[in-house]
Write an enzyme that holds these catalytic residues in place. Structure first.
Site, mmCIF file in Angstrom:
data_model
loop_
_atom_site.group_PDB
_atom_site.id
_atom_site.type_symbol
_atom_site.label_atom_id
_atom_site.label_comp_id
_atom_site.label_asym_id
_atom_site.label_seq_id
_atom_site.Cartn_x
_atom_site.Cartn_y
_atom_site.Cartn_z
ATOM 1 N N SER A 19 0.844 -1.201 0.000
ATOM 2 C CA SER A 19 0.000 0.000 0.000
ATOM 3 C C SER A 19 0.873 1.243 0.000
ATOM 4 C CB SER A 19 -0.866 0.021 1.275
ATOM 5 O OG SER A 19 -0.085 0.470 2.375
ATOM 6 N N ASP A 20 0.328 2.357 -0.455
ATOM 7 C CA ASP A 20 1.021 3.605 -0.183
ATOM 8 C C ASP A 20 0.899 3.815 1.326
ATOM 9 O OD1 ASP A 20 1.304 6.707 -2.040
ATOM 10 O OD2 ASP A 20 2.329 5.978 -0.255
ATOM 11 N N TRP A 21 1.696 4.725 1.841
ATOM 12 C CA TRP A 21 1.807 4.867 3.300
ATOM 13 C C TRP A 21 0.580 5.567 3.878
ATOM 14 C CZ3 TRP A 21 5.259 2.186 1.219
ATOM 15 C CH2 TRP A 21 6.370 1.668 1.880
ATOM 16 N N GLY A 22 -0.396 4.712 4.214
ATOM 17 C CA GLY A 22 -1.682 5.214 4.665
ATOM 18 C C GLY A 22 -2.753 5.009 3.618
#
Ligand code: GLC
Length: 725
Positions: A232-235
């Protein structure tokens, strides 16, 4: 390690151990299983080099002192070379340095298609065309992955703006996805075998990308047969069930409550409650272990590597050299070194370091040669090089501004918050204090005064990471800090003016396009960028860069702005569909400042004897000769555009389907041959759910850029060909 052994490892793991592997338990790594010999998995940004060290759980840079790294040319600069071999070399340096710094995955390259020149992260991507992006991304990823590390191609998919990036819903039709926004990712997966792919923050057609069943299951796994890891992207994950069930493997985030991540205790509880089968976690762990196995993290037979090798600077310099684009030249370039000549260099960008800015792509560079350094170092010692800033940004870009302060990223999920935040387009000039405004008036006057008795003025302006930055989009393409007025005032007193635009996105050039005797576009092209620019300006290097993105004449000509749908608010409606970049400008005959693929040289080239034939496999062979008819050695890039004649559906006038870059001595002629498969003629049929290369006539055009008539030959497809999506 065999598949059975990997299965055996998973069987031995407890649920806690498996859960620990699939979410961050530090900002940039997940847990290992020490008792079974499974190490933690370590990530690092970014496309322009290996990012500095941060504490595991605080967005302060760890006073590491040994994390200075090579600062590579941006992905846009690499694309501007139109040279796949330089992309491979740049990838090798990036992968080698990641390995050398003890990382397992480098979160690069960025390959989102540039939908608008105003997107803050364009500099991390490779321009507006899927063919160019795919042909640069594939060798770059292969170069990275030669070093027993993983690339992580990003951001899947349609991360085309920063405004409301955490929540914006990109509404895109299937054909546009398949023809424009997917092909580079498909090539990264199927040709480069990228070992990882990062989900984007935004929504696509109503579902967040990091938990999007259509993207992660249908497209990635079913259509493209992807067997790598999804990160995932960070968040980017916003709920446990969808992310767990729709194929997200590893959840990362910017918060330090690691046990509360969606894939931590919340997922564990759902498994224990029987809501989600444990086999779902096993699949994720299997994908991680397979990747670890591929890069020899489990058998210990892993290639060592080092970083900051001086030999690698040659490759980075070569890439920077070939990324510089000469847009205009009345003969003032190359600059003749003459004893006593006074050259005035003006502009904040002449003396600014870009490495520390831009967001997660920031680099703690071992060094960064600025344009002023390049122009001075190569001047020969008998000329007078004088510098006047002419203006200053409110945020001085001090090259050594490495003092430890909390990273912007700590608040990045609030800053560019989802949908509650009103659209706030970026213009730092609005925040200049009265003192800064006053100071800039003084700098302006000093620069104009100094220009009066200069033999030549080189204005180095453009943008910086106040504007080309993660989390924000620009309001317009106009040069900030009053550069247009300053260029005009300088031109009034001295018409011997060269303008260098140092930027990561297109800018409005109307104010100086006719005034400047020469215009050079230099991207953020890494630690050797200043030297490369100096070599081009003095003629030691013959420029060979070509634009990877159109330079529009004005904002309102840009398709999504023209249709009033950029950046949107909560929804980004892709009204322009497939008509992105030159596909729009050429088809609708909208004039541009400089077209996609454009770039001049200090010599001249001619294309002739274009021949088009069909081989036994039904591929189209395109052959032609390119001659250097000037007096300097140089490199030219021939671009092959396919133009359907009387297409059965709405299609762009022409689309880039191949290119080749060749070096020619003065007077030399070389034959160039390219092969186009049926896909080069195809459009995506939504009803047939496949690509269709329709029988019929096509023009094959060998051109110098998207608006060049070039030379052309007809060809015919005798039958319809359907191909996988
Ligand atoms: C950022 C970016 C992504 C980066 C990641 C880790 O927000 O969107 O490109 O790799 O988080 O820093």
């Amino acid at each position: 390690m065999t598949t059975d052994k990997i299965a055996g490892l998973i069987e031995q793991m407890t649920l806690d151990e498996k859960i620990g592997m699939i979410h961050g338990n530090a900002f940039f790594h997940t847990k290992g299983v020490e008792r079974l010999g499974v190490p933690p998995f370590i990530f690092s940004d970014g496309p322009m080099g290996v990012r500095k060290e941060y504490y595991d759980d605080k967005w302060y840079d760890d006073p590491h002192h040994a994390d200075y790294a090579s600062y590579l040319p941006s992905n846009t600069a690499i694309a501007a070379t139109w040279n796949p071999e330089l992309a491979r070399k740049s990838g090798r340096v990036l992968g080698k340095e990641a390995r050398g710094r003890g990382k397992d995955m480098i979160l690069a390259p960025g390959i989102n298609i540039m939908r608008s020149p105003l997107c803050g992260r364009n500099f991390e991507y490779m321009g507006e065309d899927p063919c160019l992006t795919a042909n640069i991304a594939v060798p770059l990823i292969e170069g990275i992955q030669e070093n027993d590390v993983s690339a992580c191609v990003k951001h899947f998919a349609v991360n085309s703006q920063e405004t409301q990036r955490l929540g914006i819903n990109e509404e895109v039709d299937e054909r546009t996805l398949r023809e424009i926004y997917f092909p580079a990712f498909k090539a990264a997966v199927q040709k480069a075998k990228s070992r990882a792919i990062m989900g984007a923050y935004n929504q696509l057609n109503g579902q967040y990308c990091c938990q999007n069943e259509y993207l992660l299951k249908k497209v990635l796994r079913n259509d493209w047969k992807y067997e790598g890891l999804t990160v995932s992207d960070w968040g980017g994950v916003t709920e446990t069930n969808a992310a767990a069930m729709n194929g997200m493997d590893v959840e990362m985030n910017i918060n330090a409550n690691f046990d509360e991540y969606y894939f931590a205790n919340p997922l564990k509880e759902k498994i224990l409650a029987g809501e989600i089968p444990e086999s779902v976690v096993d699949e994720k762990v299997r994908n991680i272990l397979n990747l670890m196995n591929e890069i020899h993290m489990l058998d210990g037979d892993r290639k060592p590597a080092t970083y900051n090798d001086y030999r690698d600077k040659e490759d980075l310099l070569e890439t920077a050299r070939e990324s510089v684009v000469l847009l205009k030249n009345d003969g003032v370039l190359p600059i003749k070194r003459e004893k006593g000549k006074k050259i005035l260099v003006v502009g904040d960008n002449a003396n600014r370091a870009h490495a520390p800015g831009g967001g997660s792509g920031e680099i703690k560079a071992l060094y960064e040669l600025t344009p002023l350094m390049g122009i001075s170092m190569l001047s020969g010692g008998s000329m007078k090089i004088v510098y006047e800033p002419g203006y200053e940004s409110p945020n001085p870009g001090d090259i050594w501004d490495q003092e430890r302060k909390e990273s912007w990223q700590a608040a990045s999920l609030a800053q560019a918050a989802g949908l509650e935040q009103e659209v706030d387009l970026n213009d730092v000039c609005e925040y200049m204090t009265p003192e800064q405004i006053e100071k800039n008036k003084e700098l302006f006057a000093k620069a104009v005064e100094a220009a009066k008795d200069a033999d030549l003025v080189i204005f180095v302006g453009g943008l910086n990471h106040d504007y080309d930055t993660e989390g924000k989009d620009r309001r317009n393409m106009i040069l900030p800090y009053g550069q247009d007025e300053l260029i005009g005032a300088i031109h009034e007193v001295n018409p011997n003016l060269v303008v260098v635009i140092n930027a990561g996105s297109p800018v409005d050039m109307r104010s100086f396009r006719d005034k400047a005797r020469a215009i050079v576009y230099e991207w953020y092209c890494g630690m050797e960028g200043g030297r490369a620019l100096g070599e081009v300006l003095y003629g030691e290097v013959n420029p060979s860069g070509r634009l990877p993105e159109t330079m529009p004449l004005k904002d309102e000509d840009v398709p999504p702005l023209h249709f009033g749908v950029y950046p949107g608010n909560r929804v980004a409606e892709h009204k322009e569909g497939i008509y992105v970049g030159y596909r729009y400008y050429v088809t609708h005959k909208v004039p541009t400042a400089f077209p996609f693929g454009f770039g001049l040289s200090y010599t001249d080239f001619e294309k002739k004897n274009l021949a088009v034939s069909t081989d036994e496999d039904g591929n189209t062979l395109v052959e032609l000769e390119i001659s250097n008819v000037g007096s300097e050695k140089g490199k030219d890039t021939v671009q092959i555009y396919v133009e359907p004649v009387n297409p059965c559906i709405d299609r762009p006038t022409r689309e880039l389907k191949g290119f080749a870059k060749v070096e020619l001595e003065a007077g030399e002629t070389k034959k160039v041959a390219l092969k186009l498969d049926a896909m080069a003629f195809a459009y995506y049929s939504v009803e047939k759910e496949c690509f269709v290369a329709k029988a019929g006539d096509y023009r094959i055009v060998a051109a110098a850029h998207a608006e060049d008539d070039g030379i052309c030959q007809m060809t015919k497809l005798v039958k319809d060909v359907c191909m996988d999506r």
